[in-house]
Design a protein around this motif. Structure first.
Motif, PDB file in Angstrom:
ATOM      1  N   GLU A  42       0.597  -1.192   0.146  1.00 57.93           N
ATOM      2  CA  GLU A  42      -0.137  -0.061   0.130  1.00 57.93           C
ATOM      3  C   GLU A  42       0.806   1.230  -0.201  1.00 57.93           C
ATOM      4  OE1 GLU A  42      -3.591   1.704  -0.616  1.00 57.93           O
ATOM      5  OE2 GLU A  42      -3.205  -0.437  -0.472  1.00 57.93           O
ATOM      6  N   ALA A  43       2.034   1.414   0.468  1.00 60.84           N
ATOM      7  CA  ALA A  43       2.903   2.416   0.764  1.00 60.84           C
ATOM      8  C   ALA A  43       3.387   2.775  -0.933  1.00 60.84           C
ATOM      9  CB  ALA A  43       4.094   2.046   1.284  1.00 60.84           C
ATOM     10  N   VAL A  44       3.512   1.769  -1.564  1.00 57.80           N
ATOM     11  CA  VAL A  44       4.014   2.154  -2.987  1.00 57.80           C
ATOM     12  C   VAL A  44       2.780   2.857  -3.761  1.00 57.80           C
ATOM     13  CG1 VAL A  44       4.887   1.332  -5.357  1.00 57.80           C
ATOM     14  CG2 VAL A  44       5.786   0.393  -3.276  1.00 57.80           C
ATOM     15  N   ILE A  45       1.444   2.249  -3.603  1.00 60.29           N
ATOM     16  CA  ILE A  45      -0.029   2.585  -4.366  1.00 60.29           C
ATOM     17  C   ILE A  45      -0.036   4.112  -3.830  1.00 60.29           C
ATOM     18  CG2 ILE A  45      -2.098   2.344  -4.382  1.00 60.29           C
ATOM     19  CD1 ILE A  45      -0.532   0.261  -5.805  1.00 60.29           C
ATOM     20  N   ASP A  46       0.102   4.272  -2.428  1.00 64.36           N
ATOM     21  CA  ASP A  46      -0.130   5.925  -1.916  1.00 64.36           C
ATOM     22  C   ASP A  46       0.855   6.710  -2.545  1.00 64.36           C
ATOM     23  OD1 ASP A  46      -2.173   4.803  -0.425  1.00 64.36           O
ATOM     24  OD2 ASP A  46      -1.200   4.585   1.301  1.00 64.36           O
ATOM     25  N   LYS A  47       1.952   6.204  -2.579  1.00 64.83           N
ATOM     26  CA  LYS A  47       3.217   7.061  -3.320  1.00 64.83           C
ATOM     27  C   LYS A  47       2.748   7.489  -4.819  1.00 64.83           C
ATOM     28  CE  LYS A  47       7.291   5.496  -4.371  1.00 64.83           C
ATOM     29  NZ  LYS A  47       8.664   4.918  -4.187  1.00 64.83           N
ATOM     30  N   TRP A  48       2.326   6.495  -5.565  1.00 64.78           N
ATOM     31  CA  TRP A  48       1.740   6.947  -6.895  1.00 64.78           C
ATOM     32  C   TRP A  48       0.293   7.885  -6.813  1.00 64.78           C
ATOM     33  CZ3 TRP A  48       1.926   1.273  -8.877  1.00 64.78           C
ATOM     34  CH2 TRP A  48       3.215   1.040  -8.973  1.00 64.78           C
ATOM     35  N   VAL A  58      -3.711  15.009 -22.544  1.00 65.35           N
ATOM     36  CA  VAL A  58      -4.609  14.983 -21.540  1.00 65.35           C
ATOM     37  C   VAL A  58      -4.648  14.297 -20.118  1.00 65.35           C
ATOM     38  CG1 VAL A  58      -6.539  14.747 -23.222  1.00 65.35           C
ATOM     39  CG2 VAL A  58      -5.749  12.694 -22.313  1.00 65.35           C
ATOM     40  N   TRP A  59      -3.337  13.614 -19.889  1.00 63.49           N
ATOM     41  CA  TRP A  59      -3.067  12.844 -18.632  1.00 63.49           C
ATOM     42  C   TRP A  59      -2.473  13.990 -17.889  1.00 63.49           C
ATOM     43  CZ3 TRP A  59      -5.501   8.908 -17.447  1.00 63.49           C
ATOM     44  CH2 TRP A  59      -5.946   8.181 -18.197  1.00 63.49           C
ATOM     45  N   ASP A  60      -1.972  15.153 -18.136  1.00 65.42           N
ATOM     46  CA  ASP A  60      -1.166  16.070 -17.489  1.00 65.42           C
ATOM     47  C   ASP A  60      -1.941  16.599 -16.089  1.00 65.42           C
ATOM     48  OD1 ASP A  60       1.002  17.794 -16.953  1.00 65.42           O
ATOM     49  OD2 ASP A  60      -0.119  19.672 -17.436  1.00 65.42           O
ATOM     50  N   GLY A  61      -1.269  16.330 -15.170  1.00 65.96           N
ATOM     51  CA  GLY A  61      -1.706  16.671 -13.869  1.00 65.96           C
ATOM     52  C   GLY A  61      -2.694  15.518 -13.193  1.00 65.96           C
ATOM     53  N   THR A  62      -2.874  14.364 -13.809  1.00 63.46           N
ATOM     54  CA  THR A  62      -3.397  13.296 -13.199  1.00 63.46           C
ATOM     55  C   THR A  62      -2.586  12.630 -12.201  1.00 63.46           C
ATOM     56  OG1 THR A  62      -4.510  12.808 -15.171  1.00 63.46           O
ATOM     57  CG2 THR A  62      -4.364  10.926 -13.803  1.00 63.46           C
ATOM     58  N   ASN A  63      -3.036  12.153 -11.067  1.00 59.32           N
ATOM     59  CA  ASN A  63      -2.509  11.261 -10.186  1.00 59.32           C
ATOM     60  C   ASN A  63      -1.728   9.962 -10.584  1.00 59.32           C
ATOM     61  OD1 ASN A  63      -3.471   8.842  -9.107  1.00 59.32           O
ATOM     62  ND2 ASN A  63      -5.237  10.349  -8.729  1.00 59.32           N
ATOM     63  N   GLY A  64      -0.484   9.552 -10.220  1.00 58.18           N
ATOM     64  CA  GLY A  64       0.149   8.562 -10.720  1.00 58.18           C
ATOM     65  C   GLY A  64      -0.689   7.292 -10.809  1.00 58.18           C
TER      66      GLY A  64
END
Length: 183
Positions: A42-48, A58-64
């Motif tokens: 979950e730590a890696v998922i939260d980091k993304w 269109v993806w600019d500004g989207t969370n990872g």
């Protein structure tokens, strides 16, 4: 090379610099990743989730996390459609040229059937419908394109405006393949 032809995935393990967002996106694309276990690390998922994608689309500004989730597997998109020029007096045919691009990390890993339908503007029935299968279409990945050329017997259509529909199914299961609406 092997991961181009089979489903490939697993877990994002141990929060470390190697799975920072920009490196993770490059690695997932290079490895042709088609799935991830989001229940692990979950730590890696939260980091993304807390990092932002910086692109010129269109993806600019989207969370990872959302970017990675949308690009796992394949993301087919019709990126170009054109017909060759047609001289009414000397030709019976034109050629429809389609370009399909896969903006996902992986290929489809199974045979696909592309269907093109040409429908008169004010009617529901197609005047032309054809299916095509192409190994090139099945195996494009990560920004690669496949070109499809189909003959159009324009003299058979009659006067008027026409709509062109492109769809794709998984050949074996007959399940639809949804095209990406944007990059």
């Amino acid at each position: 090379a092997l991961c181009r032809l089979v489903p490939n995935g697993g877990e994002a393990v141990i929060d470390n610099p190697l799975n920072d967002l920009s490196q993770a996106i490059d690695t997932l694309s290079l490895m042709h990743v088609s799935y991830l276990n989001r229940m692990h690390q979950e730590a890696v998922i939260d980091k993304w989730r807390s990092d932002t994608v910086h692109t010129n689309d269109v993806w600019d500004g989207t969370n990872g996390y959302d970017y990675i989730d949308a690009h796992l597997g394949s993301r087919y998109r019709c990126t170009d459609a054109a017909a060759t020029s047609f001289d009414f007096w000397s030709q019976d045919r034109s050629t429809l040229e389609l370009t399909l691009t896969n903006t996902g990390f992986s290929d489809f890993c199974e045979p696909l059937t592309l269907t093109v339908s040409i429908v008169p503007d004010k009617k529901a029935e197609a005047v032309f419908e054809t299916e095509c299968q192409s190994e090139e279409l099945d195996t494009i990945t990560g920004g690669e394109t496949a070109g499809i050329s189909l003959p159009l017997d324009l003299r058979d259509y009659g006067d008027g405006m026409y709509r062109i529909y492109v769809s794709c199914i998984r050949t074996n299961s007959q399940l639809p393949v949804e095209f990406a609406a944007h990059l």
